[in-house]
Design a protein around this motif. Structure first.
Motif, mmCIF file in Angstrom:
data_model
loop_
_atom_site.group_PDB
_atom_site.id
_atom_site.type_symbol
_atom_site.label_atom_id
_atom_site.label_comp_id
_atom_site.label_asym_id
_atom_site.label_seq_id
_atom_site.Cartn_x
_atom_site.Cartn_y
_atom_site.Cartn_z
ATOM 1 N N UNK A 587 -10.722 9.302 -0.717
ATOM 2 C CA UNK A 587 -11.130 10.265 0.296
ATOM 3 C C UNK A 587 -12.628 10.131 0.546
ATOM 4 N N UNK A 588 -13.087 10.811 1.589
ATOM 5 C CA UNK A 588 -14.517 10.753 1.885
ATOM 6 C C UNK A 588 -15.365 11.261 0.737
ATOM 7 N N UNK A 589 -14.789 12.149 -0.075
ATOM 8 C CA UNK A 589 -15.508 12.687 -1.223
ATOM 9 C C UNK A 589 -15.365 11.863 -2.487
ATOM 10 N N UNK A 590 -14.620 10.732 -2.405
ATOM 11 C CA UNK A 590 -14.499 9.845 -3.544
ATOM 12 C C UNK A 590 -13.280 10.056 -4.414
ATOM 13 N N UNK A 591 -12.321 10.905 -3.990
ATOM 14 C CA UNK A 591 -11.122 11.147 -4.777
ATOM 15 C C UNK A 591 -10.111 10.024 -4.551
ATOM 16 N N UNK A 592 -9.545 9.499 -5.645
ATOM 17 C CA UNK A 592 -8.576 8.411 -5.552
ATOM 18 C C UNK A 592 -7.260 8.930 -4.972
ATOM 19 N N UNK A 593 -6.816 8.311 -3.866
ATOM 20 C CA UNK A 593 -5.576 8.718 -3.205
ATOM 21 C C UNK A 593 -4.436 7.713 -3.396
ATOM 22 N N UNK A 608 -1.344 11.390 -3.523
ATOM 23 C CA UNK A 608 -0.477 11.187 -4.690
ATOM 24 C C UNK A 608 0.710 12.132 -4.712
ATOM 25 N N UNK A 609 0.615 13.270 -4.028
ATOM 26 C CA UNK A 609 1.735 14.221 -3.988
ATOM 27 C C UNK A 609 2.696 13.927 -2.846
ATOM 28 N N UNK A 610 2.414 12.894 -2.071
ATOM 29 C CA UNK A 610 3.321 12.486 -1.002
ATOM 30 C C UNK A 610 3.060 13.124 0.348
ATOM 31 N N UNK A 611 1.971 13.866 0.497
ATOM 32 C CA UNK A 611 1.653 14.514 1.761
ATOM 33 C C UNK A 611 0.690 13.628 2.579
ATOM 34 N N UNK A 612 0.875 13.676 3.907
ATOM 35 C CA UNK A 612 -0.004 12.908 4.775
ATOM 36 C C UNK A 612 -1.399 13.514 4.768
ATOM 37 N N UNK A 613 -2.404 12.676 4.618
ATOM 38 C CA UNK A 613 -3.786 13.152 4.528
ATOM 39 C C UNK A 613 -4.289 13.576 5.912
ATOM 40 N N UNK A 614 -5.322 14.412 5.967
ATOM 41 C CA UNK A 614 -5.899 14.810 7.264
ATOM 42 C C UNK A 614 -6.526 13.613 7.975
ATOM 43 N N UNK A 615 -6.696 13.759 9.293
ATOM 44 C CA UNK A 615 -7.365 12.693 10.034
ATOM 45 C C UNK A 615 -8.817 12.595 9.590
ATOM 46 N N UNK A 616 -9.388 11.419 9.770
ATOM 47 C CA UNK A 616 -10.771 11.211 9.372
ATOM 48 C C UNK A 616 -11.001 9.821 8.829
ATOM 49 N N UNK A 617 -12.154 9.644 8.209
ATOM 50 C CA UNK A 617 -12.540 8.355 7.653
ATOM 51 C C UNK A 617 -12.257 8.312 6.146
ATOM 52 N N UNK A 618 -11.712 7.190 5.690
ATOM 53 C CA UNK A 618 -11.412 7.003 4.275
ATOM 54 C C UNK A 618 -11.996 5.672 3.808
ATOM 55 N N UNK A 619 -12.216 5.573 2.525
ATOM 56 C CA UNK A 619 -12.834 4.377 1.972
ATOM 57 C C UNK A 619 -11.781 3.524 1.272
ATOM 58 N N UNK A 620 -11.894 2.210 1.439
ATOM 59 C CA UNK A 620 -11.034 1.297 0.685
ATOM 60 C C UNK A 620 -11.890 0.374 -0.168
#
Length: 644
Positions: A587-593, A608-620
């Motif tokens: 996530x943008x805050x650094x949490x492993x998804x 990790x709980x199977x829910x779709x994440x909110x729109x926005x920018x994510x890091x890979x």
């Protein structure tokens, strides 16, 4: 004695091009599309199609869209799924998954031919679309006709599939193309059987689909690389006059590109010519005048290579017009209505070859020629049938025998096959010269160049601009020359040196390095030649050695929509030639998804709980070790998640 042709009477000669606009709309990739009504490609953003490779689309005679497909689903001109338009037996990862052919003699019935991936059980099938189905009410049709609404096609419906998944052949390679019959009406649909060397050419006539003409010629299409039937991958393309076929087997080790003669009167495939490669040939396309063949390579440094089909040595005629690198992963090649060749490149652009008839870099290769907007290309382009037709001259010929070397021919044409000859070679290539003439050889071939391997008398007749000429030659093969078994191109992956072996026992060897042994070892890239002498006959062979570090390349699409039911609903990326791999999404805050060590596992935008994440920018972040390196690598970036 020579047979000399001295009297010619031209009964008829015409070149007829059947003007078509069936290829004005292209849909491919991740919702990508273009159309050609203005004479140049215009980007479309209305497609619902997703495919990694094959697709097909068709327009009417005025260039108005009718429907399109990825070989699994079929969309009408309003971009909605047709009734019964799901579950076709193509595959989104099949090179030429689908091909659309209008039934000869009909204005409303269309065949969709489909090909399964990698020799799987669905094989080659056909379905039928009836464009009289899903019509508007009569009053609405009359109103639209009065208003002359061009995009509604009021005389037709939106189409429905009335027959689905009728199997013709299984298993097959991922190759599917079509050529118009010489009679100007029927169409040949051509495929290649898996675990076989056989082409199957099906005649499609007003009466339906006939029995195939089977031609066993060329390489066996079978699993030899251990890459899960990867040899099935790669295009089959006809020349625009319907006289040649080119075939690529992508993952067959050191597989050549094969070129065949095709008889569009009988459906027979014959006369193999090879272009040696180090493998990974994928896309193919002929230049408009059929004098050049363009080949795209998924790996290696060849990128996009042009070959001159009029050259004596096809391999040596190759010119690289675009190179592979991390930002340029090439796929299919497809000629457009504007006679330019468009190049699939992973991402949001198509490249273009603006003057494909021109030799070498004069063909004007253009990077990023067409921007696809917010949609993306992957590997494939629409699969289009070749519907042009060439009618050759019909000749009435008188002949007589004359002694010596007397020759009678039209003063405006010159032809010389050379003197009668005795050869040590295992084959001889003959050139009738006179580009763009019509040719007829004693072998029945109709190309300018032919290769012969048997002793005998050969003749050729040519016609150009109403004038004619002929010549004959007697050839004797001594069969004493050694047959050198040296590959024309050798790519050494992860190696510092490579052995070159003639592959034949003989009296003498002489390499271009001045070494005189059957086998030598080289440590530098470049061209090498060897002369082998045996039984007073010499044979010469050349090879090109390429030392390739085989770098690992990571590429990805910068954004996706997890809720999109049709396409681009996961983080799409590719990486090649790695021993170890790990992908992490934060996530943008650094949490492993998300985390995986499988390069084929996708992230569908869920935590990790199977829910779709909110729109926005994510890091890979990826960590990997290239196959040819002891040093691990790390790369990072951002990607966008969109929500509907």
């Amino acid at each position: 004695m020579r047979l000399i042709l001295f009297f010619f009477s031209v009964l008829a000669f015409s070149l007829t091009a059947l003007a078509q606009k069936h290829d004005y709309y292209w849909y491919f990739g991740n919702g990508a599309g273009i159309e050609f009504h203005s004479g140049k490609p215009k980007t479309l953003q209305n497609s619902n199609l997703f495919t990694e490779e094959g697709s097909a689309s068709v327009s009417d005679s005025e260039g108005r869209l009718l429907f399109y497909t990825n070989g699994v689903k079929v969309w009408n001109r309003q971009h909605n799924l047709m009734p019964n338009g799901t579950g076709l037996w193509g595959h989104v990862s099949s090179t030429q998954s689908a091909l659309i052919v209008k039934k000869p003699g009909s204005t409303t019935l269309f065949y969709i031919f489909t090909i399964d991936e990698k020799g799987r059980q669905n094989g080659l099938c056909y379905s039928i679309v009836d464009m009289m189905k899903q019509r508007q009410p009569k009053e609405t049709r009359m109103k639209n006709e009065a208003l002359l609404t061009p995009d509604l096609l009021p005389h037709l419906g939106k189409g429905d599939i009335t027959i689905k998944n009728k199997q013709l052949l299984t298993p097959v390679s991922e190759k599917l193309t079509a050529v118009r019959h010489s009679n100007g009406t029927a169409i040949w649909v051509i495929a290649h059987k898996w675990n076989s060397d056989a082409f199957y050419a099906y005649p499609v006539t007003p009466d339906g689909i006939g029995k195939p003409v089977i031609s066993s010629v060329g390489a066996m299409h079978r699993n030899e690389s251990g890459r899960n039937n990867g040899e099935a991958i790669g295009y089959l393309k006809p020349s625009h006059d319907g006289k040649l076929l080119a075939s690529a087997m992508c993952y067959k080790p050191n597989s050549p590109v094969e070129i065949f003669s095709f008889d569009n009167a009988t459906g027979k495939v014959s006369d193999l010519r090879n272009i040696p490669t180090s493998g990974y040939a994928y896309g193919l396309e002929f230049s408009p005048d059929n004098s050049k063949l363009y080949v795209s390579f998924l790996k290696g440094k060849s990128g996009i290579t042009q070959y001159d089909l009029t050259a004596d040595d096809l391999f040596d005629s190759g010119t690289i017009v675009a190179t592979n690198d991390a930002n340029n992963i090439f796929g299919a090649l497809q000629i457009g209505p504007d006679k330019k060749i468009y190049v699939a490149r992973i991402g949001s652009y198509l490249d273009a070859i603006n003057n494909p008839d021109k030799a070498g870099n004069k063909c004007e290769y253009q990077r990023s020629a067409v921007h696809l907007g917010k949609r993306n290309c992957v590997y494939g382009m629409p699969n289009m049938p070749v519907l042009s037709m060439e009618r050759k001259s019909e000749l009435s010929i008188s002949a007589s025998k004359q002694t010596g070397s007397e020759k009678m021919k039209s003063p405006a044409l010159k032809i010389n096959l050379g003197n009668d000859t005795v050869l040590c070679n295992y084959s001889m290539r003959m050139d009738a010269g006179n580009p763009k003439a019509s040719y007829l050889w004693s072998t029945g071939q109709t190309t300018r160049l032919i290769a012969v391997t048997k002793s005998g008398q050969y003749w050729v007749k040519i016609e150009k601009n109403g004038l004619m000429a002929a010549d004959t030659i007697n050839i004797t093969f001594k069969r004493g020359g050694p047959e050198i078994k040296l590959k024309r191109e050798i790519t050494a992956f992860c190696k510092s040196k490579v052995a070159l072996d003639c592959g034949v026992k003989a009296e003498k060897y002489l390499w271009s390095t001045s070494e005189t042994t059957r086998e030598i070892t080289v440590s530098k890239g470049g061209s090498y030649s060897v002369t082998v002498t045996d039984n007073e006959c010499n044979s010469i062979a050349r090879t090109k050695v390429i030392f390739d570090g085989k770098p690992s390349v990571f590429s990805y699409l910068p954004e996706f929509e997890p809720e999109n039911p049709m396409f681009n609903n996961y983080f799409a990326y590719t990486i090649n030639d790695v021993d170890k791999f790990e992908l992490k999404i934060f996530s943008g805050g650094g949490k492993l998804l998300f985390k995986t060590d499988n390069p084929n596992e996708k992230w569908y935008g869920k935590n990790k709980s199977g829910k779709i994440v909110p729109k926005g920018k994510y890091k890979w972040e990826i960590n990997y070790k290239p196959t040819c390196s002891e040093k691990a690598k790390k790369e990072m970036g951002t990607l966008g998640v969109k929500r509907l």
